[in-house]
Design a protein around this motif. Structure first.
Motif, short mmCIF file in Angstrom:
data_model
loop_
_atom_site.label_atom_id
_atom_site.label_comp_id
_atom_site.label_asym_id
_atom_site.label_seq_id
_atom_site.Cartn_x
_atom_site.Cartn_y
_atom_site.Cartn_z
N ILE A 230 0.76 -1.30 0.19
CA ILE A 230 -0.28 -0.15 0.13
C ILE A 230 0.85 1.30 -0.04
O ILE A 230 0.93 2.01 -0.82
CB ILE A 230 -1.08 -0.09 1.33
N ASN A 231 1.76 1.49 0.98
CA ASN A 231 2.63 2.30 1.22
C ASN A 231 3.66 2.16 2.10
O ASN A 231 3.64 1.22 2.92
CB ASN A 231 2.09 3.85 1.41
N GLN A 232 4.64 2.76 2.43
CA GLN A 232 5.59 2.55 3.36
C GLN A 232 5.33 2.52 4.81
O GLN A 232 6.05 1.94 5.53
CB GLN A 232 7.14 3.53 3.28
N ASN A 233 4.14 3.23 4.92
CA ASN A 233 3.76 3.19 6.69
C ASN A 233 2.90 2.25 6.93
O ASN A 233 2.34 1.98 8.03
CB ASN A 233 3.50 4.74 6.78
N ALA A 234 2.29 1.56 5.95
CA ALA A 234 1.15 0.69 6.34
C ALA A 234 1.50 -0.69 6.91
O ALA A 234 2.76 -1.22 6.17
CB ALA A 234 0.27 0.35 4.95
N VAL A 235 1.12 -1.13 7.84
CA VAL A 235 1.53 -2.49 8.41
C VAL A 235 1.07 -3.72 7.61
O VAL A 235 0.11 -3.75 7.31
CB VAL A 235 1.01 -2.75 9.79
#
Length: 166
Positions: free
Chosen positions: A60-65
């Motif tokens: 999803i993105n770099q911050n999504a777990v």
């Protein structure tokens, strides 16, 4: 009428076969998600080795777990992509070296582990000896792993009492 229907079906069949021959090479449409996933997998391969850690869920993105899978320990684990790209180890019992250990820096976790391994009496004795030597709380923390505030509190409350009694 039956003859006209048969001709129409044959004509449609020929047209379909002609179209199929034109597009017989499978066309793979690359989506934004698939490009991001391949780029992320390339970054993981660069850090951990080819295919060692793979994302189970869609990037999803770099911050999504996301859920990841380790092929070494055969376990799934949760992690943010930015953590893994920076080289953070997961809880794998394969004996991998943590990136911060190779830099020679110690973390608070390392200090906590050192303190938990020692017994209370042994630690108190060691703190007394180090305070007697005149070391600062920072130097004592580096040697024992005990937090600075705890060292200062111990020095103020307990060390002065033991000196007066003994």
């Amino acid at each position: 009428m039956a003859a006209g229907t048969k001709k129409r079906k044959k004509r449609m069949k020929r047209q379909l076969q002609k179209r199929f021959k034109q597009t017989s090479g499978t066309v793979i449409v690359e989506t934004k998600e698939s490009r991001q996933l391949r780029a992320y997998q390339a970054q993981l391969d660069e850090v951990y080795g080819t295919g060692m850690i793979t994302p189970v869920e869609r990037f999803i993105n770099q911050n999504a777990v996301l859920i990841h899978h380790c092929s070494d320990c055969k376990k799934d684990f949760y992690a943010k992509p930015r953590w893994l790209v920076k080289g953070q180890p997961h809880n794998c019992k394969s004996g991998g070296i943590a990136p911060n250990k190779s830099r020679g820096k110690s973390s608070k976790k390392d200090h906590k582990i050192k303190t938990d391994e020692k017994k209370g009496a042994e630690l108190a004795k060691e703190l007394d000896e180090l305070i007697e030597q005149g070391l600062s709380p920072c130097q004592i923390r580096n040697k024992t792993g005990v937090d600075i505030q705890i060292v200062a509190y111990y020095k103020e409350k307990f060390h002065t009492k033991t000196r007066q009694q003994g």
